[in-house]
Design an enzyme around this catalytic site. Structure first.
Site, mmCIF file in Angstrom:
data_model
loop_
_atom_site.group_PDB
_atom_site.id
_atom_site.type_symbol
_atom_site.label_atom_id
_atom_site.label_comp_id
_atom_site.label_asym_id
_atom_site.label_seq_id
_atom_site.Cartn_x
_atom_site.Cartn_y
_atom_site.Cartn_z
ATOM 1 N N HIS A 186 86.702 -2.862 -32.419
ATOM 2 C CA HIS A 186 86.632 -3.670 -31.202
ATOM 3 C C HIS A 186 85.960 -2.813 -30.132
ATOM 4 C CE1 HIS A 186 89.054 -7.328 -32.178
ATOM 5 N NE2 HIS A 186 89.167 -6.601 -33.274
ATOM 6 N N CYS A 208 93.338 -9.535 -30.849
ATOM 7 C CA CYS A 208 94.592 -9.848 -31.530
ATOM 8 C C CYS A 208 95.622 -10.300 -30.509
ATOM 9 C CB CYS A 208 95.105 -8.618 -32.278
ATOM 10 S SG CYS A 208 96.772 -8.860 -32.945
ATOM 11 N N ASN A 242 85.510 -8.007 -30.598
ATOM 12 C CA ASN A 242 84.894 -7.234 -31.665
ATOM 13 C C ASN A 242 83.526 -6.724 -31.210
ATOM 14 O OD1 ASN A 242 86.321 -7.815 -34.521
ATOM 15 N ND2 ASN A 242 86.506 -9.629 -33.223
#
Lengths: 307, 307
Positions: free
Chosen positions: A210, A241, A250
């Protein structure tokens, strides 16, 4: 012929933090556009419980779509448990992405299970996969492998233990995931080396970064230097998340492809087609921030191996 | 004790594309805040003609401020010609940043002179510097060393020729600048090697990256691996060249410091103080986009060598 394999995780990880449920028809158009890019692998969706995660209620349909639109890519999906694996297999998933967090706290927050309990579940999923005439590839992902926003630093030893547990249970590949964006190039080199000695040189390792702190592509470079040739990335830099505070997007697939191709490494991905796929996403999610330098700046005069 | 030297170029390169003239008093506060961070070098301003560039009309005052607020850093300024060098020297500049573009088209657009004419000017500036009791450090910067948005690819041979010309004229250091953000890690390694063989191993090389395509920190990593330990960066990721179409911000100093310190490399820079300096900038330039991942995400639980 690819030097580096990129798995597009936008339709799965990319949508995890998106509140607005994207219509199934739009997801299909997006997946069709991604199929035109030349990816060898896609994480098409997530077989989490549809009651709790309405974004992924159409998981089976999307696996079917991804299978139908291209025979060139391996179609994967996240499966949190045996029930999810069953649904994914029925839908035709060719890759099952299972996880065991390196951090105890993240494991409890994300799955409500300890790492050991979660490893047992992965073992059951591997057994399910192996019963199939054509067994799906089982990917053993390790979230928070590079640190955890709940626990801080995560010991290399813990990551190696989880990797060994996954290897012992028969996964086909280990994924080291920087869920919250704490990785740095030195840690990448060191952890890849440690995990490789824990699970042996035959086990493929994939990296998942990420870009929270802006180090995503530098981490990819460190991974390449450590011999890794397989990376996850999400179109438009979407993702995160829900059970990892502070997690952000990401690495953007557009930027990753650009860097690798500029370096003379073949990804097999057509960047113009990829930018077109991102436009579908951007139009469908006007409230989301699309983070892709290449999209914003446009392709430069000098691009790619032939330039 | 530093492993890596970072020159803060925000007050110079950072303001080049900013239309709103920042009040001198605000610049002073910003420079004072930067002085508290521990930088060993600052590019405090630019001695371009004040009629054409009102942003830099207060150049002499800012050099004096930067000298007054800290004896710990070397205070530099861009000097486009002999007149600028004279003004910079009178104001007390300890480093003169002169340039010869690698691309002919960029040289003409930026200075209205050919590369050869511009190299002559650098020679004159070196002579001026050497006449001083305490000669300022002369930095020979090479814009468009990694490509040019006007010309596309720039031949390594051209960059080496410019570097040789600068070395012959007596500069103390060579700076390779990716003015438009075309560099990639492979090119960085290759160009540093080529320039080092052209000018010899004794000549210090500095790298200057813009983050147009998101590759800035990966390029720094490649530079470190090629043995370079000196980098430019701008607080808040501000910056760009008005004569290079498509040029965008420098790598953000905050993100660079974060990456290096996470890797265990000492920069001597206090990141908390740096983030405070960025707030002065952000408040003063509400219309500018501040690009710093660290500022946006906040420092993680795990930070720095001691963590």
């Amino acid at each position: 012929m690819r030097d580096v394999q990129i798995c597009e995780v936008g339709p799965r990880d990319g949508l995890q933090l998106v509140r607005q449920v994207m219509p199934t028809q739009t997801k299909r158009e997006w997946i069709e556009a991604l199929a035109r890019c030349g990816f060898g692998e896609i994480d098409a969706t997530s077989f989490v419980p549809p009651q709790a995660f309405p974004q992924f209620a159409d998981a089976a349909e999307l696996v079917q779509t991804a299978r139908a639109v291209s025979a060139q890519w391996r179609v994967g999906a996240l499966v949190p448990n045996a029930k999810g694996a069953e649904r994914a297999i029925s839908a035709g998933a060719q890759m099952l992405y299972c996880i065991v967090s390196a951090s105890h706290s993240h494991s409890m927050a994300n799955t409500r299970r300890t790492r050991e309990e979660q490893a047992e579940i992965v073992g059951a999923i591997v057994a399910q996969a192996k019963q199939q005439a054509k067994a799906p590839h089982v990917m053993g992902g390790i979230p928070t492998a590079f640190g955890c926003s709940l626990e801080g630093r995560v010991a290399e030893r813990d990551v190696c233990q989880v990797a060994e547990a996954l290897a012992r249970r028969g996964v086909d590949e280990i994924g080291l995931a920087d869920t919250v964006g704490y990785a740095d190039p030195r840690l990448v080199r060191s952890l890849v080396k440690a995990v490789r000695s824990a699970v042996g040189p035959e086990m493929p390792i994939r990296l998942h970064f990420h870009d929270t702190m802006g180090l995503g592509l530098a981490n990819v470079l460190a991974g390449l230097e450590a011999g890794v040739t397989s990376f996850d990335a999400a179109c438009g830099g979407l993702g995160g998340c829900p059970f990892a505070p502070g997690a952000s997007g990401n690495i953007a697939t557009e930027d990753l492809v650009f860097m690798l191709e500029q370096m003379g490494l073949r990804t097999g991905i057509d960047l113009e087609h990829l930018l077109a796929a991102t436009e579908i996403l951007a139009a469908a999610l006007p409230e989301e921030r699309i983070r892709s330098h290449v999209r914003e700046a446009g392709l430069p005069k000098v691009y790619g191996v032939a330039a």
